[in-house]
Motif scaffolding. Structure first.
Motif, PDB file in Angstrom:
ATOM      1  N   LEU A  97     -10.329  20.200 -24.389  1.00 47.79           N
ATOM      2  CA  LEU A  97     -11.879  18.914 -24.808  1.00 47.79           C
ATOM      3  C   LEU A  97     -12.334  19.555 -24.416  1.00 47.79           C
ATOM      4  O   LEU A  97     -12.483  19.549 -23.719  1.00 47.79           O
ATOM      5  N   LEU A  98     -13.845  20.333 -25.265  1.00 50.52           N
ATOM      6  CA  LEU A  98     -14.873  20.253 -24.671  1.00 50.52           C
ATOM      7  C   LEU A  98     -16.161  19.306 -24.328  1.00 50.52           C
ATOM      8  O   LEU A  98     -15.227  18.517 -24.995  1.00 50.52           O
ATOM      9  N   HIS A  99     -15.920  19.637 -23.173  1.00 51.83           N
ATOM     10  CA  HIS A  99     -16.815  19.007 -21.623  1.00 51.83           C
ATOM     11  C   HIS A  99     -17.870  19.246 -20.857  1.00 51.83           C
ATOM     12  O   HIS A  99     -17.804  20.556 -20.677  1.00 51.83           O
ATOM     13  N   ARG A 100     -18.285  18.371 -20.724  1.00 52.62           N
ATOM     14  CA  ARG A 100     -19.475  19.037 -18.798  1.00 52.62           C
ATOM     15  C   ARG A 100     -19.169  17.609 -18.236  1.00 52.62           C
ATOM     16  O   ARG A 100     -19.472  16.657 -18.581  1.00 52.62           O
ATOM     17  N   THR A 101     -19.757  18.265 -16.941  1.00 50.88           N
ATOM     18  CA  THR A 101     -19.406  17.623 -16.066  1.00 50.88           C
ATOM     19  C   THR A 101     -20.710  16.788 -15.299  1.00 50.88           C
ATOM     20  O   THR A 101     -21.592  18.415 -15.226  1.00 50.88           O
ATOM     21  N   SER A 102     -21.159  15.826 -14.551  1.00 52.53           N
ATOM     22  CA  SER A 102     -22.585  15.900 -13.935  1.00 52.53           C
ATOM     23  C   SER A 102     -22.510  14.329 -12.945  1.00 52.53           C
ATOM     24  O   SER A 102     -21.144  14.051 -12.827  1.00 52.53           O
ATOM     25  N   ALA A 103     -22.676  14.441 -11.886  1.00 53.48           N
ATOM     26  CA  ALA A 103     -23.048  13.585 -11.119  1.00 53.48           C
ATOM     27  C   ALA A 103     -24.641  12.873 -10.014  1.00 53.48           C
ATOM     28  O   ALA A 103     -25.660  14.209 -10.400  1.00 53.48           O
ATOM     29  N   PRO A 104     -24.502  11.894 -10.449  1.00 50.72           N
ATOM     30  CA  PRO A 104     -26.087  11.285 -10.008  1.00 50.72           C
ATOM     31  C   PRO A 104     -26.521  11.460  -8.372  1.00 50.72           C
ATOM     32  O   PRO A 104     -27.312  11.727  -8.312  1.00 50.72           O
ATOM     33  N   VAL A 105     -25.448  11.815  -7.644  1.00 50.70           N
ATOM     34  CA  VAL A 105     -25.777  11.834  -6.472  1.00 50.70           C
ATOM     35  C   VAL A 105     -24.989  12.744  -5.858  1.00 50.70           C
ATOM     36  O   VAL A 105     -23.762  12.696  -5.670  1.00 50.70           O
ATOM     37  N   ASN A 106     -25.005  13.508  -4.837  1.00 50.16           N
ATOM     38  CA  ASN A 106     -23.838  14.460  -4.150  1.00 50.16           C
ATOM     39  C   ASN A 106     -23.930  14.190  -2.754  1.00 50.16           C
ATOM     40  O   ASN A 106     -24.481  13.995  -2.213  1.00 50.16           O
ATOM     41  N   PRO A 107     -22.588  14.793  -1.839  1.00 49.27           N
ATOM     42  CA  PRO A 107     -21.246  15.132  -2.460  1.00 49.27           C
ATOM     43  C   PRO A 107     -20.966  14.486  -3.327  1.00 49.27           C
ATOM     44  O   PRO A 107     -20.876  12.907  -3.442  1.00 49.27           O
ATOM     45  N   VAL A 108     -19.760  14.774  -4.166  1.00 49.01           N
ATOM     46  CA  VAL A 108     -18.606  14.733  -4.919  1.00 49.01           C
ATOM     47  C   VAL A 108     -17.542  14.913  -4.510  1.00 49.01           C
ATOM     48  O   VAL A 108     -17.428  15.988  -4.413  1.00 49.01           O
ATOM     49  N   TYR A 109     -16.928  13.943  -4.107  1.00 47.78           N
ATOM     50  CA  TYR A 109     -15.232  14.977  -3.898  1.00 47.78           C
ATOM     51  C   TYR A 109     -14.272  14.080  -4.210  1.00 47.78           C
ATOM     52  O   TYR A 109     -13.695  13.261  -4.844  1.00 47.78           O
ATOM     53  N   LEU A 110     -14.035  15.849  -5.509  1.00 50.05           N
ATOM     54  CA  LEU A 110     -12.976  15.873  -6.260  1.00 50.05           C
ATOM     55  C   LEU A 110     -11.454  15.803  -6.172  1.00 50.05           C
ATOM     56  O   LEU A 110     -11.430  16.562  -5.110  1.00 50.05           O
ATOM     57  N   ARG A 111     -10.666  15.193  -6.306  1.00 52.10           N
ATOM     58  CA  ARG A 111      -9.426  15.790  -6.412  1.00 52.10           C
ATOM     59  C   ARG A 111      -8.309  15.843  -7.274  1.00 52.10           C
ATOM     60  O   ARG A 111      -8.804  15.268  -7.861  1.00 52.10           O
ATOM     61  N   CYS A 112      -8.531  17.480  -7.980  1.00 52.28           N
ATOM     62  CA  CYS A 112      -7.869  17.863  -9.320  1.00 52.28           C
ATOM     63  C   CYS A 112      -6.348  18.063  -9.468  1.00 52.28           C
ATOM     64  O   CYS A 112      -6.436  19.356  -9.100  1.00 52.28           O
ATOM     65  N   ILE A 113      -6.092  18.004 -10.917  1.00 55.30           N
ATOM     66  CA  ILE A 113      -4.692  18.828 -10.901  1.00 55.30           C
ATOM     67  C   ILE A 113      -4.575  19.003 -11.856  1.00 55.30           C
ATOM     68  O   ILE A 113      -4.610  18.221 -12.662  1.00 55.30           O
ATOM     69  N   PHE A 114      -3.818  20.357 -12.666  1.00 57.58           N
ATOM     70  CA  PHE A 114      -4.161  21.008 -13.302  1.00 57.58           C
ATOM     71  C   PHE A 114      -2.388  20.710 -14.503  1.00 57.58           C
ATOM     72  O   PHE A 114      -2.209  21.299 -14.000  1.00 57.58           O
TER      73      PHE A 114
END
Length: 260
Positions: free
Chosen positions: A71-88
């Motif tokens: 899926l073609l996508h992009r990401t953004s965040a209004p405020v930093n920092p952002v703590y992400l936990r990702c699993i692929f």
């Protein structure tokens, strides 16, 4: 650009069926990209926006998103920092759960399993325990999933509508009168409504209400916010009206999105 900091530049080169990447200060890129691997995202802190060609999704604190492979996508965040936990996952199941992008509540068991994967974050070598555990995690996703949260805005394709939406979203906290807004763009209210329905499948008032509620969901993830404060920020004088509208749009009460 520091290559190691952007998962979409590196994750598909990993020769594992599943790969863990936790990052306490996720570095977002404006680049459109797609992974050959499906992606489970859990937001530990902050909020994230996921953009596709025709939708914008809000992923609040302590909630999950599933991004299907390709899926073609992009990401953004209004405020930093952002703590992400990702699993692929290079292999996702055939269950309908895995077919579409979705935002959803994180069940207690799924959250604990995601937190447990911290020990394998950015481990490129094969670990049999990791492989077995992540296979089990992937397997329970359809069973812990109940429903998608409708935290999604349609994206206009008509440049005229984009300009109008820019104005609406800059002034969303004010009392907007549709005939006055339409006049700013040399349109009648009826013509503006017709253009919105044709492009977005939603009325102008419906778009404004949806934008306000999604903005409120974003603000509720900020530390120290409360329902009354957020209601005022998005233009509601009555907390009860705000709460009832929030529930009608999202199916949950605003206090349910305040991180605990």
């Amino acid at each position: 650009m520091e290559r190691a900091r952007f998962c979409h530049l590196t994750v598909d080169s990993i020769e594992k069926e599943a790969y863990v990447w936790h990052e306490a200060d996720w570095q977002f890129s404006d680049e459109w990209h797609a992974h050959e691997m499906g992606q489970l995202i859990y937001v530990e802190k902050g909020v994230q926006y996921l953009h596709t060609a025709d939708r914008i999704y809000l992923l609040p604190t302590h909630h999950c998103a599933w991004v299907p492979p390709g899926l073609l996508h992009r990401t953004s965040a209004p405020v930093n920092p952002v703590y992400l936990r990702c699993i692929f996952f290079s292999k996702s199941g055939t269950d309908p759960f895995f077919q579409d992008l979705k935002i959803f509540h994180t069940s207690p068991v799924l959250r604990e399993m995601i937190l447990f994967t911290q020990q394998w974050s950015r481990l490129q070598d094969f670990d049999p325990l990791e492989a077995d555990f992540l296979k089990a995690l992937s397997g329970i996703l359809p069973f812990t999933f109940q429903s998608s949260l409708p935290l999604v805005l349609p994206v206009p394709q008509n440049p005229r509508i984009r300009t109008m939406i820019d104005y609406l979203t800059e002034h969303y906290f004010q009392e907007l009168k549709i005939p006055e807004v339409a006049a700013r763009f040399n349109l009648s209210a009826r013509t503006m409504e017709r253009l919105f329905k044709q492009d977005l499948g939603i009325t102008v008032a419906g778009y404004i209400k949806l934008f306000k509620i999604i903005k409120a969901a974003e603000l509720l993830s900020n530390p120290g916010e409360n329902v009354k404060s957020v209601a005022i920020q998005v233009g509601y004088d009555s907390v009860s009206t705000f709460s009832n509208t929030f529930f009608k749009v999202l199916g949950i009460r605003p206090q349910e999105l305040i991180p605990t």
